[in-house]
Design a protein around this motif. Sequence first.
Motif, mmCIF file in Angstrom:
data_model
loop_
_atom_site.group_PDB
_atom_site.id
_atom_site.type_symbol
_atom_site.label_atom_id
_atom_site.label_comp_id
_atom_site.label_asym_id
_atom_site.label_seq_id
_atom_site.Cartn_x
_atom_site.Cartn_y
_atom_site.Cartn_z
ATOM 1 N N PHE A 105 -4.545 1.826 5.032
ATOM 2 C CA PHE A 105 -3.142 2.208 5.191
ATOM 3 C C PHE A 105 -2.924 2.988 6.481
ATOM 4 C CE2 PHE A 105 0.486 5.078 4.206
ATOM 5 C CZ PHE A 105 1.453 4.102 4.084
ATOM 6 N N LEU B 172 0.825 -1.212 0.000
ATOM 7 C CA LEU B 172 0.000 0.000 0.000
ATOM 8 C C LEU B 172 0.855 1.257 0.000
ATOM 9 C CD1 LEU B 172 -2.852 -0.988 2.487
ATOM 10 C CD2 LEU B 172 -3.033 -0.703 0.014
ATOM 11 N N ASN B 173 1.934 1.243 0.742
ATOM 12 C CA ASN B 173 2.827 2.405 0.795
ATOM 13 C C ASN B 173 3.379 2.729 -0.592
ATOM 14 O OD1 ASN B 173 4.324 4.463 2.179
ATOM 15 N ND2 ASN B 173 6.137 3.144 2.016
#
Length: 337
Positions: free
Chosen positions: A78, A48-49
Amino acid sequence: MSLLGIKVKLGFFPSTNKIEKQHDTLTQDYQDFIAYSQSEELERFEYLNKYLNSPEFEEKENDPNTDREEIEALKKEFAGLQKSAQLTKYFKDKANEAKFAAIKAWNLEFEDQFAENKLDTNNWLTRYYWGDKLLNESYSLMGDQHYITDGKNISVSGSVLSIETRNEKANGLTWNPLMGFVSRDFSYTSGIINTGKSFRHKYGKVEAKVKIPKGNAYHAFWLAGEKMLPQINIFKYVNGKFYLGNYWGDIADPNGISNDITALPGAFTGKSFIFSLEWTSSHLIWSINGVTFKVAQRGIPSEPMYIAFGSGMSNEARPLTQPVKLEVDWVRFYSKA
């Protein structure tokens, strides 16, 4: 009084409990660090980052046809992961990964914490290795006043192994170099444990948390090979002193045995200490609670050796009036990573 004696008396010597707690905490932290580095949570966070900071996501977020709920759900997920205590600890440890150097330097090859209420006989023999191999029974050495009772003087309670030396008569075999194995009467009984059949290793680090009682019995923690020599005494306590050192040479030659032995005052009795030996191809290093007491570079064994603990009464010992126990909390053997 020696400088060592002064330090021990004044309480400047490192605390066994503190050293043990630091080791256990660091070991657990490293295990958690490794486990989390392979976790699905970290994998999802990293995905996700990367995705949420990519041109691809920016384009999708700015597209009026994109499902806004999907976008917000990813951002919310997130944000939730960023608050994870495990994730926070992982990145904190990763930034300070050098603290794990001492753990990463060694691979654990053997460990017994005596967690059961009985001795693990898959790990330990309760008689000399050669008694088991040649006779399938116990025997004692010629200079001993005690008979090794093949486990009857050994107990495990509260995760502590005890080897008890008692003032009691027994009959059994003794090894006489001129006559072989002969039957005789003994005034005392005691015990021995060793990993002669289950575990041997060449080079590494062996350590154990041990409590040596005050009294007239001797107590020992050593490494042995296939023959009587070479032998490394992590310690042998007798007559109020600790002897650290090693023996090597040809036992068949009266002048063929060499040794390098250092004596310490018996300041380490009555409380638990961590006795360690580091063994490489070039040196031996003896430590107690992390403090080095001896370094040797002669007679270094170059064969796999096994771990042994024992107690008893030598011919020189004063009479034993009450039982004494050698207590072992745990023992470990590491190889160099």
